[in-house]
Motif scaffolding. Structure first.
Motif, PDB file in Angstrom:
ATOM      1  N   PRO A  43     -11.773 -33.425 103.341  1.00  0.00           N
ATOM      2  CA  PRO A  43     -12.590 -34.634 103.493  1.00  0.00           C
ATOM      3  C   PRO A  43     -11.720 -35.820 103.916  1.00  0.00           C
ATOM      4  O   PRO A  43     -10.592 -35.982 103.434  1.00  0.00           O
ATOM      5  CB  PRO A  43     -13.177 -34.849 102.099  1.00  0.00           C
ATOM      6  N   TYR A  44     -12.256 -36.634 104.788  1.00  0.00           N
ATOM      7  CA  TYR A  44     -11.540 -37.828 105.254  1.00  0.00           C
ATOM      8  C   TYR A  44     -11.098 -38.697 104.082  1.00  0.00           C
ATOM      9  O   TYR A  44      -9.985 -39.234 104.083  1.00  0.00           O
ATOM     10  CB  TYR A  44     -12.455 -38.623 106.191  1.00  0.00           C
ATOM     11  N   GLU A  45     -11.949 -38.796 103.071  1.00  0.00           N
ATOM     12  CA  GLU A  45     -11.653 -39.646 101.914  1.00  0.00           C
ATOM     13  C   GLU A  45     -10.419 -39.163 101.153  1.00  0.00           C
ATOM     14  O   GLU A  45      -9.767 -39.945 100.467  1.00  0.00           O
ATOM     15  CB  GLU A  45     -12.853 -39.702 100.970  1.00  0.00           C
ATOM     16  N   GLN A  46     -10.103 -37.886 101.279  1.00  0.00           N
ATOM     17  CA  GLN A  46      -8.918 -37.341 100.608  1.00  0.00           C
ATOM     18  C   GLN A  46      -7.655 -37.624 101.407  1.00  0.00           C
ATOM     19  O   GLN A  46      -6.566 -37.782 100.835  1.00  0.00           O
ATOM     20  CB  GLN A  46      -9.084 -35.828 100.423  1.00  0.00           C
ATOM     21  N   LEU A  47      -7.786 -37.712 102.719  1.00  0.00           N
ATOM     22  CA  LEU A  47      -6.628 -37.941 103.588  1.00  0.00           C
ATOM     23  C   LEU A  47      -6.303 -39.416 103.754  1.00  0.00           C
ATOM     24  O   LEU A  47      -5.129 -39.795 103.851  1.00  0.00           O
ATOM     25  CB  LEU A  47      -6.882 -37.310 104.954  1.00  0.00           C
ATOM     26  N   ARG A  48      -7.312 -40.271 103.814  1.00  0.00           N
ATOM     27  CA  ARG A  48      -7.114 -41.681 104.153  1.00  0.00           C
ATOM     28  C   ARG A  48      -6.086 -42.403 103.272  1.00  0.00           C
ATOM     29  O   ARG A  48      -5.224 -43.122 103.798  1.00  0.00           O
ATOM     30  CB  ARG A  48      -8.450 -42.437 104.106  1.00  0.00           C
ATOM     31  N   PRO A  49      -6.134 -42.256 101.926  1.00  0.00           N
ATOM     32  CA  PRO A  49      -5.191 -43.021 101.115  1.00  0.00           C
ATOM     33  C   PRO A  49      -3.719 -42.716 101.407  1.00  0.00           C
ATOM     34  O   PRO A  49      -2.847 -43.538 101.120  1.00  0.00           O
ATOM     35  CB  PRO A  49      -5.553 -42.621  99.673  1.00  0.00           C
ATOM     36  N   MET A  50      -3.435 -41.539 101.979  1.00  0.00           N
ATOM     37  CA  MET A  50      -2.048 -41.132 102.177  1.00  0.00           C
ATOM     38  C   MET A  50      -1.483 -41.540 103.531  1.00  0.00           C
ATOM     39  O   MET A  50      -0.311 -41.281 103.820  1.00  0.00           O
ATOM     40  CB  MET A  50      -1.924 -39.618 102.011  1.00  0.00           C
ATOM     41  N   VAL A  51      -2.293 -42.186 104.356  1.00  0.00           N
ATOM     42  CA  VAL A  51      -1.834 -42.555 105.690  1.00  0.00           C
ATOM     43  C   VAL A  51      -0.608 -43.464 105.629  1.00  0.00           C
ATOM     44  O   VAL A  51       0.313 -43.345 106.439  1.00  0.00           O
ATOM     45  CB  VAL A  51      -2.986 -43.227 106.479  1.00  0.00           C
ATOM     46  N   GLY A  52      -0.565 -44.357 104.649  1.00  0.00           N
ATOM     47  CA  GLY A  52       0.553 -45.291 104.551  1.00  0.00           C
ATOM     48  C   GLY A  52       1.887 -44.626 104.274  1.00  0.00           C
ATOM     49  O   GLY A  52       2.932 -45.244 104.484  1.00  0.00           O
ATOM     50  N   THR A  53       1.872 -43.386 103.840  1.00  0.00           N
ATOM     51  CA  THR A  53       3.123 -42.675 103.566  1.00  0.00           C
ATOM     52  C   THR A  53       3.585 -41.839 104.750  1.00  0.00           C
ATOM     53  O   THR A  53       4.561 -41.097 104.643  1.00  0.00           O
ATOM     54  CB  THR A  53       2.968 -41.779 102.324  1.00  0.00           C
ATOM     55  N   GLY A  54       2.886 -41.975 105.888  1.00  0.00           N
ATOM     56  CA  GLY A  54       3.338 -41.337 107.119  1.00  0.00           C
ATOM     57  C   GLY A  54       3.182 -39.832 107.116  1.00  0.00           C
ATOM     58  O   GLY A  54       2.382 -39.256 106.367  1.00  0.00           O
ATOM     59  N   ALA A  55       3.974 -39.177 107.988  1.00  0.00           N
ATOM     60  CA  ALA A  55       3.876 -37.727 108.142  1.00  0.00           C
ATOM     61  C   ALA A  55       4.172 -37.006 106.834  1.00  0.00           C
ATOM     62  O   ALA A  55       3.547 -35.980 106.530  1.00  0.00           O
ATOM     63  CB  ALA A  55       4.826 -37.258 109.240  1.00  0.00           C
ATOM     64  N   ARG A  56       5.097 -37.533 106.058  1.00  0.00           N
ATOM     65  CA  ARG A  56       5.423 -36.899 104.771  1.00  0.00           C
ATOM     66  C   ARG A  56       4.189 -36.818 103.893  1.00  0.00           C
ATOM     67  O   ARG A  56       3.883 -35.769 103.310  1.00  0.00           O
ATOM     68  CB  ARG A  56       6.517 -37.711 104.069  1.00  0.00           C
ATOM     69  N   GLY A  57       3.450 -37.905 103.783  1.00  0.00           N
ATOM     70  CA  GLY A  57       2.268 -37.919 102.946  1.00  0.00           C
ATOM     71  C   GLY A  57       1.139 -37.090 103.501  1.00  0.00           C
ATOM     72  O   GLY A  57       0.429 -36.392 102.756  1.00  0.00           O
ATOM     73  N   MET A  58       0.965 -37.145 104.834  1.00  0.00           N
ATOM     74  CA  MET A  58      -0.140 -36.402 105.441  1.00  0.00           C
ATOM     75  C   MET A  58       0.083 -34.894 105.337  1.00  0.00           C
ATOM     76  O   MET A  58      -0.829 -34.140 105.014  1.00  0.00           O
ATOM     77  CB  MET A  58      -0.305 -36.823 106.899  1.00  0.00           C
ATOM     78  N   VAL A  59       1.295 -34.450 105.604  1.00  0.00           N
ATOM     79  CA  VAL A  59       1.602 -33.026 105.464  1.00  0.00           C
ATOM     80  C   VAL A  59       1.527 -32.612 103.997  1.00  0.00           C
ATOM     81  O   VAL A  59       1.073 -31.516 103.661  1.00  0.00           O
ATOM     82  CB  VAL A  59       2.986 -32.715 106.064  1.00  0.00           C
ATOM     83  N   GLY A  60       1.937 -33.524 103.134  1.00  0.00           N
ATOM     84  CA  GLY A  60       1.889 -33.219 101.707  1.00  0.00           C
ATOM     85  C   GLY A  60       0.479 -32.967 101.216  1.00  0.00           C
ATOM     86  O   GLY A  60       0.223 -31.979 100.509  1.00  0.00           O
ATOM     87  N   VAL A  61      -0.438 -33.850 101.583  1.00  0.00           N
ATOM     88  CA  VAL A  61      -1.807 -33.683 101.101  1.00  0.00           C
ATOM     89  C   VAL A  61      -2.530 -32.557 101.833  1.00  0.00           C
ATOM     90  O   VAL A  61      -3.372 -31.859 101.260  1.00  0.00           O
ATOM     91  CB  VAL A  61      -2.592 -35.010 101.205  1.00  0.00           C
ATOM     92  N   ALA A  62      -2.175 -32.335 103.106  1.00  0.00           N
ATOM     93  CA  ALA A  62      -2.873 -31.309 103.892  1.00  0.00           C
ATOM     94  C   ALA A  62      -2.397 -29.894 103.578  1.00  0.00           C
ATOM     95  O   ALA A  62      -3.178 -28.936 103.690  1.00  0.00           O
ATOM     96  CB  ALA A  62      -2.711 -31.597 105.380  1.00  0.00           C
TER      97      ALA A  62
END
Length: 224
Positions: A43-62
Motif C-alpha cells: 500500500p502507498y500509505e506503507q511506503l510514503r513515510p519512508m521516502v525521506g530515508t531514501g533508497a535505504r528506507g525504500m528497499v528496507g520497507v519493500a
C-alpha cells in the motif's frame, strides 16, 4: 531587494518531502521492483513515510533488508535504476511552495536546497520542476564528502549563498534534517506536511519550530 531587519540571512530546504512530493514515483519504483520479484504491491500509505530515508528506507520497507545484508546493494541499485526512469512522472511541488518561494524572493531572502538525494537524481528533478534556476544553492548528497546528518552540506550551502550559518534557517521533514541543522548552527524547522518517517514523534526532535504548511512557514518568517 534588501531583506527586512530581523529576517533570516537565508532559508535552506530539504528537497523530498519538503519542497516536492516525490513519494508517488519512489513508491512506484519500489512496487515495480517487488513485481519483478513476483511480490504483490505494498500500500502507498506503507511506503510514503519512508521516502525521506531514501533508497535505504525504500528497499528496507519493500524487501525487509538493510545495509550489510548481501541482498541490499543489488536491490538498491535496481530500485534506483527503476526510479531514474520515472522520477518526474508524478512528482510535483507541494501546494503553496510557489507562494512561499515567491515570498522569500520578494523579501530579498536567498534560499537554497540541501538534499541527500544524489546529483544524478536531484539536479534533473529540481530542473524539471523549475526549482533549480531559482535556488541560490543546490547541494546534493554527493556534493560534499559527508551527507546529512553531518552539517557539512549545510555549511556548503551557506557558503555558496554568502551567509553565516548562524543566520540561516533549515527546513526539513526528517530527524536527520534537524540534527544536521543544529550541528551546523542553524535554526531548524520541521515541515509537518512532509514524510516524517516512522520513528520518534516530531515534537521530540528538538527543532526550533514545527510548521504545518508553507503558508505557516511564511508567517513564522514574518513574511505574511
Amino acid at each position: 531587494m534588501k531583506a527586512a531587519a530581523g529576517a533570516p540571512g537565508a532559508v535552506l530546504f530539504d528537497l523530498d518531502g519538503t519542497l516536492i512530493d516525490s513519494a508517488p514515483d519512489l513508491a512506484g519504483a519500489a512496487n515495480a521492483l517487488r513485481a519483478e520479484h513476483g511480490m504483490q504491491p505494498l500500500p502507498y500509505e506503507q511506503l510514503r513515510p519512508m521516502v525521506g530515508t531514501g533508497a535505504r528506507g525504500m528497499v528496507g520497507v519493500a524487501f525487509g533488508v538493510a545495509p550489510g545484508d548481501e541482498r541490499f546493494e543489488p536491490l538498491r541499485d535496481a530500485f534506483l535504476a527503476l526510479y531514474e526512469l520515472s522520477m518526474l512522472d508524478r512528482t510535483r511541488v507541494f501546494d503553496d511552495i510557489g507562494l512561499l518561494l515567491a515570498g522569500l524572493e520578494k523579501a530579498g531572502i536567498p534560499w537554497g536546497i540541501v538534499t541527500n538525494k544524489a546529483t544524478r537524481f536531484a539536479v534533473p528533478v529540481a530542473e524539471g520542476l523549475g526549482l533549480a534556476p531559482r535556488a541560490g544553492a543546490l547541494v546534493c548528497g554527493d556534493t560534499t564528502s559527508r551527507a546529512k546528518p553531518h552539517p557539512e552540506p549545510l555549511w556548503e550551502a551557506a557558503r555558496r549563498l554568502g551567509r553565516d550559518p548562524v543566520d540561516c534557517v533549515y527546513v526539513g521533514d526528517d530527524l536527520r534534517d534537524v540534527q544536521a541543522g543544529q550541528a551546523a548552527g542553524m535554526s531548524t524547522l520541521v515541515a509537518a506536511w512532509g514524510y516524517l518517517g516512522q520513528g520518534e514523534p516530531i515534537e521530540s526532535w528538538g527543532a526550533d519550530g514545527i510548521v504545518e504548511s508553507p503558508r505557516a512557514l511564511l508567517k513564522w518568517l514574518r513574511l505574511a
